[in-house]
Design a protein around this motif. Structure first.
Motif, PDB file in Angstrom:
ATOM      1  N   MET A   1       0.831  -1.204   0.000  1.00  0.00           N
ATOM      2  CA  MET A   1       0.000   0.000   0.000  1.00  0.00           C
ATOM      3  C   MET A   1       0.865   1.252   0.000  1.00  0.00           C
ATOM      4  O   MET A   1       1.877   1.321   0.679  1.00  0.00           O
ATOM      5  N   ARG A 210      -6.021  -0.376 -10.010  1.00  0.00           N
ATOM      6  CA  ARG A 210      -6.037  -1.740  -9.497  1.00  0.00           C
ATOM      7  C   ARG A 210      -7.297  -2.475  -9.917  1.00  0.00           C
ATOM      8  O   ARG A 210      -7.271  -3.645 -10.240  1.00  0.00           O
ATOM      9  N   LEU A 211      -8.417  -1.752  -9.853  1.00  0.00           N
ATOM     10  CA  LEU A 211      -9.695  -2.413 -10.075  1.00  0.00           C
ATOM     11  C   LEU A 211     -10.020  -2.542 -11.560  1.00  0.00           C
ATOM     12  O   LEU A 211     -10.572  -3.527 -11.988  1.00  0.00           O
TER      13      LEU A 211
ATOM     14  N   ASN B  24     -14.399  -7.619 -11.446  1.00  0.00           N
ATOM     15  CA  ASN B  24     -13.259  -6.766 -11.095  1.00  0.00           C
ATOM     16  C   ASN B  24     -12.484  -7.317  -9.915  1.00  0.00           C
ATOM     17  O   ASN B  24     -11.254  -7.281  -9.896  1.00  0.00           O
ATOM     18  N   LYS B  27     -10.298 -10.130 -10.930  1.00  0.00           N
ATOM     19  CA  LYS B  27      -9.089  -9.649 -11.606  1.00  0.00           C
ATOM     20  C   LYS B  27      -8.085  -9.145 -10.574  1.00  0.00           C
ATOM     21  O   LYS B  27      -6.906  -9.458 -10.613  1.00  0.00           O
ATOM     22  N   LEU B  28      -8.618  -8.405  -9.631  1.00  0.00           N
ATOM     23  CA  LEU B  28      -7.777  -7.805  -8.595  1.00  0.00           C
ATOM     24  C   LEU B  28      -7.062  -8.878  -7.796  1.00  0.00           C
ATOM     25  O   LEU B  28      -5.852  -8.814  -7.551  1.00  0.00           O
ATOM     26  N   GLN B  32      -2.969  -9.307  -9.063  1.00  0.00           N
ATOM     27  CA  GLN B  32      -1.958  -8.586  -8.308  1.00  0.00           C
ATOM     28  C   GLN B  32      -2.209  -8.684  -6.819  1.00  0.00           C
ATOM     29  O   GLN B  32      -3.198  -9.234  -6.374  1.00  0.00           O
ATOM     30  N   ASP B  33      -1.273  -8.116  -6.105  1.00  0.00           N
ATOM     31  CA  ASP B  33      -1.394  -8.093  -4.665  1.00  0.00           C
ATOM     32  C   ASP B  33      -2.649  -7.314  -4.289  1.00  0.00           C
ATOM     33  O   ASP B  33      -2.864  -6.203  -4.722  1.00  0.00           O
ATOM     34  N   PRO B  35      -5.135  -5.122  -2.219  1.00  0.00           N
ATOM     35  CA  PRO B  35      -5.050  -4.126  -1.135  1.00  0.00           C
ATOM     36  C   PRO B  35      -6.072  -4.444  -0.037  1.00  0.00           C
ATOM     37  O   PRO B  35      -6.822  -5.395  -0.167  1.00  0.00           O
ATOM     38  N   HIS B  36      -6.064  -3.640   1.016  1.00  0.00           N
ATOM     39  CA  HIS B  36      -7.158  -3.757   1.987  1.00  0.00           C
ATOM     40  C   HIS B  36      -8.457  -3.387   1.288  1.00  0.00           C
ATOM     41  O   HIS B  36      -8.474  -2.499   0.431  1.00  0.00           O
ATOM     42  N   MET B  52     -17.013 -13.758   1.140  1.00  0.00           N
ATOM     43  CA  MET B  52     -16.723 -15.192   1.194  1.00  0.00           C
ATOM     44  C   MET B  52     -16.153 -15.673  -0.135  1.00  0.00           C
ATOM     45  O   MET B  52     -15.234 -16.489  -0.180  1.00  0.00           O
ATOM     46  N   ARG B 157      -6.180   2.336  11.754  1.00  0.00           N
ATOM     47  CA  ARG B 157      -5.390   2.865  10.641  1.00  0.00           C
ATOM     48  C   ARG B 157      -3.908   2.673  10.908  1.00  0.00           C
ATOM     49  O   ARG B 157      -3.123   2.468  10.007  1.00  0.00           O
ATOM     50  N   GLU B 161      -1.298  -0.107   8.587  1.00  0.00           N
ATOM     51  CA  GLU B 161      -0.034   0.166   7.912  1.00  0.00           C
ATOM     52  C   GLU B 161       1.077  -0.700   8.466  1.00  0.00           C
ATOM     53  O   GLU B 161       1.887  -1.265   7.747  1.00  0.00           O
ATOM     54  N   SER B 185      -9.353   5.889   3.193  1.00  0.00           N
ATOM     55  CA  SER B 185      -8.347   6.185   2.176  1.00  0.00           C
ATOM     56  C   SER B 185      -7.272   5.110   2.116  1.00  0.00           C
ATOM     57  O   SER B 185      -6.496   5.074   1.181  1.00  0.00           O
ATOM     58  N   ARG B 186      -7.224   4.254   3.094  1.00  0.00           N
ATOM     59  CA  ARG B 186      -6.237   3.181   3.068  1.00  0.00           C
ATOM     60  C   ARG B 186      -6.788   1.898   2.457  1.00  0.00           C
ATOM     61  O   ARG B 186      -6.100   0.897   2.394  1.00  0.00           O
ATOM     62  N   CYS B 187      -8.052   1.946   2.097  1.00  0.00           N
ATOM     63  CA  CYS B 187      -8.677   0.745   1.538  1.00  0.00           C
ATOM     64  C   CYS B 187      -9.138   1.019   0.114  1.00  0.00           C
ATOM     65  O   CYS B 187      -9.365   2.164  -0.257  1.00  0.00           O
ATOM     66  N   LEU B 188      -9.337  -0.052  -0.600  1.00  0.00           N
ATOM     67  CA  LEU B 188     -10.040   0.063  -1.860  1.00  0.00           C
ATOM     68  C   LEU B 188     -11.526  -0.016  -1.513  1.00  0.00           C
ATOM     69  O   LEU B 188     -11.986  -1.019  -0.971  1.00  0.00           O
ATOM     70  N   ASN B 189     -12.257   1.070  -1.772  1.00  0.00           N
ATOM     71  CA  ASN B 189     -13.668   1.090  -1.382  1.00  0.00           C
ATOM     72  C   ASN B 189     -14.526   0.425  -2.444  1.00  0.00           C
ATOM     73  O   ASN B 189     -14.413   0.753  -3.625  1.00  0.00           O
TER      74      ASN B 189
END
Lengths: 328, 360, 515
Positions: A1, A210-211, B24, B27-28, B32-33, B35-36, B52, B157, B161, B185-189
């Protein structure tokens, strides 16, 4: 991240975007290598942390950076004990001067306290007690949160919000580096939804990449950012204008069912109301008053549906010139 | 097994309602790695199902072998130690929990569990065949993050990190405006909207076909209309109807939830008479609902919608205002009954004044 | 009716006059409920004071004063003194006590003195006074001779005090003696103690020349206060008495004259007649009530005190109570910034006080047409029940908090039906932590957990329809429980205790309702 964000940070103070005055003063300071304690403040995403890091890099270069600079993030535990021990320990070891590999390497160390305003009061007080290292502060809007004794010991630098052009050029630069495709519509959307906050813009870009892969449309950006599509906001506003309570109720239910965050809805509704030409100032005032109240209620954890419904009903009464009720 | 679980899609490929989101996510996760992630959307929209499925995509069928544990954590909080109990659901790859269950001490739980997970990260670095090697890290699923205290979100938060190398967080909540910007902001919403009525009808017809049921025309549509766009509720209602009467008849009654029925009784009680005595009666009924763990804000919302149905347009605005007002007070206060009752009393007062003004 | 105050002193005087030895019943140390709960695990049985009294009477009847006369020596006559009778609660207990005393009076072979103290009638919110009257009657019927003591007049107290002052050579001026006498409310023991205490104080007044002390006395004397008295009679009201005052909301029938001119003119709907009591805050302070239970209690009961028409009043009251509730919770919020932490503790108590004040004044003000005395009996009943239940119910509630607090039984505190149903629901359905855990995993076959809200609003109703919840869920839960033996033991014990307390409550309820 956060990997990309770090990559994009400029390494030189002069490369920091749009903060001309700050950069000018800082460049002068750096030439003499005699820098005072500094306090950076301004809205988020305007380059405060970047500048602080750039100064550190410019002074010490990559080699000495590790041993001379202590970076404490907001996410670190910064109670009074941490400040006392960590900073003291770090500052206790004296260092010699003498430039190395073209970097000035002045005989002091640098401590960067990110988001100093979120530190506890005690910890801030401790900060100026252990002030023998050099202290760079970068923090957010809440200027009054820094206690006075600390603020008065620092040279203050104010960071302006970035203008849209600067944002765009910066974003384009990043896209080129990262190999992303962004059309002009997406670009303008991105700079408007991120509201002058470059970090936020980059975060959105990163999420969308990413998405959805490397070519990103405006729609993708909107969906990642959590911004509500304009037509949803407009249709709610139109329902309020119609004066029909039940249709407004239906719109509100729909907003909730679609999962849009209501706080976001309120701020977008606010923009719509403020920009609208066909409503009087008094009507605007009535609507905005309730918007503000609802926002506060949401922060307190009130129910989203009820608050938005209340806002919609109030907006409707204002727009249709229904009598103001005694309870307001 | 309830149909809700029986027909829950297990993999991202099989998900029909949020097909694009699922695509999506796949694919994510595969490319790739990851994210949160932060999933948000109204209840019954399919957040859990997606989570799940994502877990399964990451870890394979192993993610479905879960056990329930009632764990106790001893937490060292400066001068004293706190014992916290929490029920968790875990497989070898992930842990799922509702940190808000422990109330205001939630911040300790979040930190402690993540620390523990980071410590016990699986040593076996060889990924299972066919699944990505990189998912050796554990995943922590946190439900109801919007109910976490502000402090807990702050500590979240930080931990997000610090331990991002060893574990991934999947957060799940109903409204993202109650999650702090820092966490968001630290996550993919990922916004999960409630399925449309057509989508719900589609699912119901699919289940009907699988179960070999004959659906009279318009039946699925009626269930969908009564479900408030919650797929879970629609399927539960569908199964109830099946148990109640089969073969379905054309105008079969779809039973309402018992508590909703009860709330609408309360609403008609209120409309019939406005007096302190009646208020007392209503209070008894409200207690009954609260005892059954129906959350007060849901009672209030339901009551509002029942009352709005019966009101003239001119009163709606004011009633709506007071509902919002007292719901907010409820959040600030401690005892919900005080505020719900104040709302009911206010309504009675308004309504009585209205009746007197209209009919003398 | 007759005020009976038999003083120790009198007995002692009589005894010494007759040359008789005085024997007393040694009252047992009272057992606290918590202590009992604690002990019940270690097998110590609970004996009430009444039980002990009964055994004592039994012994007296059988053996006379054999044991004591053995140590007391010779054949001097003896007087048996029984003070501090057990306080009977409920019909059964009262029956036992009166029966016991009846037997004692009829069978005793030595002169026996029984002391009954009647406290001011106003203070006893419950019906204990009635017991004492009945008891007195039955004792008289059994052949006891009643000697009534009237409260001592202020004049005679003053005389006594002045005499003491003379004897002890302390200079206390007449006004002060007067005030002490008045403050004592006819209790000479209290008056003497006050005097002694007053003389002990290093009072600047005492060192002043007598001529000045007059004006100074007015200025400095705390006696006028009647409230911050260091030595007045204890002004404590029972909490329930105070709450009753608020609920009844007694007011004067007209404005006191002279107040009207300079008073701020209010609109009619805001004006209220003056209260027939001290300022509410003072009453509260005397009652030592805590804000939370006060607000809860008022909320539970206030509706009964409104007239049937007054729905607007009901809203007014409800609104104020809602405010009070927010105030009660306020320290938890507004805690967003660390700097507020330090002031948290001070502000807490202030907001508690404010909450109590808002609740009480809201109830007083909101009820603009206090209803006639109709609910008086109901109120009494409620008060009694509250009293009986306070300790025991809080036990159940504590357990609930422990169980994760999902179900706040505290919300259902107080009201007869509400409480009954709350507790029974809680116990019968086992709706605590236990049930929640069970429900949560009941249907999911442990794939994922569902939120409480979803559980309560969607699954539970459906499972009720489908009638399959219980079996399947229980199995899952049993498995879960096996891993948690300690937990289980804990829970079972708790349940037992709560059950026990409920049954005992129920028997007591029956008694109360019988009256």
């Amino acid at each position: 991240m956060g990997g990309e964000i770090v990559l994009c940070r400029p390494k030189q103070v002069k490369d920091v975007a749009h903060q001309d005055e700050v950069v000018r003063v800082l460049t002068n300071t750096l030439e003499t290598t005699n820098c005072p304690h500094m306090l950076f403040y301004g809205p988020p995403g305007t380059g405060k942390t970047t500048t602080a890091l750039a100064i550190a890099h410019q002074l010490y270069g990559p080699e000495l950076y590790k041993s001379r600079v202590l970076e404490l993030n907001a996410s670190d535990d910064r109670g009074i004990n941490v400040v006392r021990t960590k900073i003291k320990d770090f500052a206790a070891v004296a260092v010699g001067s003498g430039s190395r590999q073209g970097y000035p390497c002045p005989p002091y160390k640098i401590i960067i306290l990110d988001e100093a305003d979120s530190m506890t009061e005690d910890a801030q007080a401790q900060c100026f007690a252990t002030h023998n290292g050099n202290l760079l502060q970068s923090y957010k809007i809440l200027f009054h949160l820094i206690i006075e004794p600390l603020a008065s010991r620092c040279a203050k630098f104010r960071f302006k919000p970035l203008s849209e052009e600067i944002m765009s050029s910066r974003i384009l630069h990043i896209c080129k580096e990262e190999g992303l495709n962004l059309d002009s519509e997406a670009l303008s959307t991105l700079s408007s939804i991120s509201q002058g906050d470059l970090r936020r813009a980059i975060t959105y870009l990163q999420g969308a990449a990413r998405l959805f892969g490397s070519s990103i449309s405006a729609k993708d950006l909107v969906s990642v950012s959590g911004v509500i599509p304009q037509d949803v906001v407009q249709s709610l506003f139109a329902a309020c204008k119609s004066g029909d309570f039940d249709s407004a109720n239906k719109e509100v239910s729909n907003v909730i069912a679609e999962g849009y965050p209501v706080s976001q809805m309120l701020s977008q509704l606010f923009e719509v109301v403020v920009e609208a030409d066909d409503i009087s100032d008094e009507q605007k005032a009535r609507i905005c008053k309730r918007l503000g109240e609802a926002d506060k209620c949401l922060v307190d954890g009130a129910d989203e549906y009820l608050q938005l419904m209340n806002v919609a009903s109030n907006t409707m009464r204002a727009l249709c010139n229904m009598p103001q009720d005694s309870y307001e | 097994m309830l149909w809700v679980d029986k027909y829950r899609p297990k993999t991202l490929d099989k998900i029909t309602v949020h097909e694009d989101v699922a695509k999506n996510l796949k694919k994510l996760v595969t490319e790739q790695d990851c994210p949160h992630l932060l999933f948000y959307g109204p209840p019954g929209s399919g957040k859990k199902t997606l989570i799940m499925a994502v877990l399964r995509q990451m870890f394979g069928p192993g993610a479905e072998k879960v056990k329930i544990e009632n764990k106790t954590w001893k937490i060292d909080a400066g001068t004293r130690t706190i014992d916290l109990e929490l029920t968790t659901l875990s497989s070898t790859h992930h842990v799922e929990l509702n940190p808000s269950d422990v109330g205001f001490q939630d911040r300790y739980i979040v930190q402690e569990i993540i620390k523990e997970m980071a410590r016990n990260r699986p040593i076996d670095t060889k990924g299972k065949k066919g699944y990505k090697d990189m998912y050796v890290m554990a995943v922590l699923v946190l439900n109801e993050v919007d109910k976490l205290s502000r402090e807990a979100q702050h500590s979240l938060r930080r931990t997000m990190e610090k331990y991002s190398a060893s574990c991934r967080l999947i957060l799940c909540c109903n409204s993202s405006s109650k999650v702090t910007e820092a966490v968001r902001s630290r996550c993919l919403n990922v916004r999960i909207n409630a399925p449309t009525e057509e989508q719900i009808m589609g699912v119901l017809e699919f289940i009907g076909k699988k179960e070999g049921l004959q659906l009279p025309p318009g039946f699925a549509a009626r269930i969908a209309a009564q479900s408030n766009r919650s797929l879970r509720r629609a399927i539960l209602l569908f199964e109830t109807c099946r148990v109640q009467q089969y073969p379905f008849i054309n105008n079969q009654v779809i039973p309402p939830m018992d508590w909703e029925q009860y709330v609408s009784e309360i609403a008609s009680d209120i409309m019939k008479e406005q007096s302190p005595k009646r208020l007392f009666l209503v209070r008894g009924k409200l207690y009954e609902l609260l005892i059954n763990c129906i959350p007060p804000e849901i009672i209030l919302k339901r009551l509002l919608s029942e009352l709005l149905k019966k009101l003239d347009a001119e009163l709606k605005h004011e009633v709506c205002h007071w509902a919002a007002y007292y719901e907010h007070r409820m959040r600030l206060g401690q005892k919900a009954i005080f505020h719900i009752e104040a709302f009911v009393a206010k309504f009675m007062s308004i309504y009585k004044a209205f009746l007197i003004a209209t009919f003398g | 009716m007759t005020i009976l105050q038999l003083y120790f002193a009198t007995i002692h005087v009589i005894a010494s006059h007759l040359g008789a030895t005085l024997y007393e019943w040694n009252t047992p140390t009272p057992t606290l409920w918590q202590e009992h709960v604690h002990n019940s695990n270690s097998g110590i049985l609970y004996t009430s004071k009444l039980d002990e009294f009964e055994t004592f009477i039994e012994k007296i009847r059988k053996y006379g004063l054999l044991t004591s006369s053995f140590t007391g020596g010779s054949k001097t006559s003896a007087i048996l003194l029984i003070d501090d009778l057990p306080l009977p609660h409920g019909k059964v207990a009262y029956g036992r006590l009166s029966n016991c005393l009846h037997i004692l009076v009829q069978s005793t072979r030595i002169p026996t003195v029984i002391l009954l103290t009647e406290y001011g009638k106003a203070d006893s919110a419950d019906n204990t006074t009635r017991y004492w009257e009945d008891l007195l009657l039955s004792l008289e019927n059994a052949g006891a001779c009643k000697v009534a003591f009237n409260p001592i007049t202020i004049n005679s107290i003053k005389k006594t005090l002045s005499r003491i002052c003379r004897d002890e050579q302390c200079s206390v001026i007449a006004e002060q003696i007067d005030m002490i006498a008045k403050a004592s409310g006819g209790d000479i023991r209290h008056a003497i103690t006050s005097l002694q205490y007053y003389c002990l104080r290093p009072d600047p007044m005492l060192s002043l020349p007598l001529g000045h002390s007059r004006d100074n006395a007015d200025k400095l004397n705390p006696l006028d206060d009647g409230f911050s008295l260091p030595f007045g009679r204890d002004e404590t009201l029972s909490l329930f008495h105070a709450l009753g005052k608020f609920l009844h909301n007694k007011r004067e029938t007209a404005y006191a004259t002279g107040l009207g001119q300079d008073a701020f003119l209010l609109k009619e709907r805001f004006t209220r007649l003056p209260l027939k009591m001290d300022t509410p805050e003072k009453v509260l302070c005397q009652a030592h009530g805590q804000a939370r239970p006060i607000a809860d209690f008022l909320h539970e009961n206030v509706l009964d005190f409104l007239t049937d028409e007054a729905i607007d009043d009901a809203w007014g009251v409800a609104c104020y109570l809602s405010d009070a509730d927010c105030l009660l919770a306020s320290p938890v919020h507004g805690n967003t910034f660390p700097r507020m932490m330090s002031s948290k503790y001070e502000s807490e108590s202030v907001s508690q006080l404010a909450a109590a004040s808002v609740a009480v004044r809201g109830v007083l003000f909101g009820n603009s047409h206090p209803s006639p005395s109709r609910p008086a009996f109901l109120c009494m009943l409620c008060l009694c029940i509250m009293r009986v239940r306070f300790t025991k119910v809080s036990f159940v509630i504590n357990y609930c908090d422990h169980a994760g607090g999902m179900l706040s039984v505290a919300q259902h505190f107080g009201r007869l039906n509400g409480l009954q149903s709350a507790i029974s629901n809680f116990l019968l359905d086992g709706l605590g932590d236990d049930e929640m855990v069970r429900q949560r995993f009941v249907s999911y076959n442990s794939l994922s957990s569902a939120g409480m809200v979803v559980m309560a609003t969607e699954y539970t109703p459906i499972l009720k329809w489908l009638e399959l919840g219980a079996r399947e869920g229980l199995q899952v839960h049993q498995k879960l429980k096996q891993g948690n033996k300690k937990e289980e033991g804990n829970f079972d014990r708790m349940t037992l205790d709560s059950l026990e307390s409920e049954t005992s409550e129920e028997s007591e309820d029956d008694e109360i309702e019988d009256w």
